[in-house]
Design a protein around this motif. Structure first.
Motif, short mmCIF file in Angstrom:
data_model
loop_
_atom_site.label_atom_id
_atom_site.label_comp_id
_atom_site.label_asym_id
_atom_site.label_seq_id
_atom_site.Cartn_x
_atom_site.Cartn_y
_atom_site.Cartn_z
N ALA A 6 0.80 -1.35 -0.52
CA ALA A 6 0.15 0.37 -0.11
C ALA A 6 0.81 1.28 -0.42
N GLN A 7 0.40 2.74 -0.23
CA GLN A 7 1.17 3.63 -0.77
C GLN A 7 0.76 4.32 0.91
N GLN A 8 2.22 4.47 0.84
CA GLN A 8 1.85 5.58 2.37
C GLN A 8 1.85 6.60 2.32
N GLN B 252 26.05 24.90 0.06
CA GLN B 252 25.52 24.18 -1.64
C GLN B 252 25.57 23.07 -2.10
N ASN B 253 27.03 22.30 -1.42
CA ASN B 253 26.50 20.43 -2.25
C ASN B 253 25.41 20.22 -1.26
N VAL B 254 26.05 19.88 0.06
CA VAL B 254 24.71 18.88 0.52
C VAL B 254 23.69 18.73 0.26
N LEU B 255 23.21 17.18 0.84
CA LEU B 255 22.96 16.35 0.13
C LEU B 255 21.54 15.72 0.76
N LEU B 256 20.39 16.11 0.99
CA LEU B 256 18.91 15.93 1.86
C LEU B 256 19.18 14.57 1.88
N PRO B 257 18.63 14.12 2.72
CA PRO B 257 18.62 12.94 2.79
C PRO B 257 17.60 11.41 2.38
N LYS B 258 18.18 10.67 2.03
CA LYS B 258 17.17 9.81 0.98
C LYS B 258 17.42 8.11 1.81
N ARG B 259 15.95 7.51 1.42
CA ARG B 259 15.95 5.97 1.13
C ARG B 259 16.51 5.54 0.56
N ALA B 260 17.16 4.37 0.49
CA ALA B 260 17.55 3.37 -0.44
C ALA B 260 17.34 2.52 -0.49
N THR B 261 16.19 1.94 -0.46
CA THR B 261 15.40 1.35 -0.92
C THR B 261 13.77 1.78 -0.93
N LYS B 262 13.06 1.16 -1.36
CA LYS B 262 11.43 1.23 -1.10
C LYS B 262 10.45 0.78 -0.02
#
Length: 165
Positions: free
Chosen positions: A2-4, A33-43
């Protein structure tokens, strides 16, 4: 699956805030300027990876505080928990000094723009180098409840330690 519902958001603190918070960093504006926003590695990942904004070198036993340039926006009944990446903790004995960082929803309204810092120690026996852009911590959003007799009405007016603890 299901979509969260998507309830939270990561943003960078302002460049001016980052420069103030990083007085020993010669190139704080470039780093920001080069900071990456947090991200999930997998779904199905629960944690959002926080990426090193610059190269971090930790000698055995050394402690460092990393100014992430990140803030988290979330509903009032949610919290962001910051923990080490499993691999770094397991392989290199990297640990957060407060074990688990607790980022409250109202922290984003603090005078420091909700700037998230991660303080960690290399408890291993060898130098640990974390290159800029490498995931070093992760944040997990969790909903929490209140007790029936909770009557707190005080609002946050600052950052770390502002609640008197």
């Amino acid at each position: 699956m299901a979509q969260q519902r998507k309830l939270a958001k990561f943003e960078k603190v302002s460049e001016a805030r980052y420069v103030v918070d990083c007085p020993k960093l010669d190139n704080a504006s470039v780093v920001w300027q080069n900071v990456l926003l947090p991200k999930r590695a997998t779904k199905c990942s629960a944690g959002y990876d926080f990426f090193a904004p610059y190269d971090i070198v930790l000698e055995a036993g050394e402690t460092v505080t990393v100014a992430t340039a990140i803030r988290a926006l979330m509903p009032c009944d949610w919290v962001l928990l910051i923990v080490p990446r499993s691999g770094l903790g397991f392989k290199y004995r990297l640990r957060l000094n407060n074990t688990v960082g607790v980022i409250d929803a109202d922290y984003s309204d603090s005078a420091n723009e909700g700037h998230i810092f991660v303080r960690m120690t290399n408890e291993g026996n060898e130098q640990l180098t974390i290159k800029s852009g490498t995931a070093f911590a992760q944040g997990v959003f969790v909903r929490y409840g209140l007790t029936e007799d909770d009557d707190v009405v005080v609002e946050r007016n600052g950052g770390l330690g502002s609640t008197g603890m």
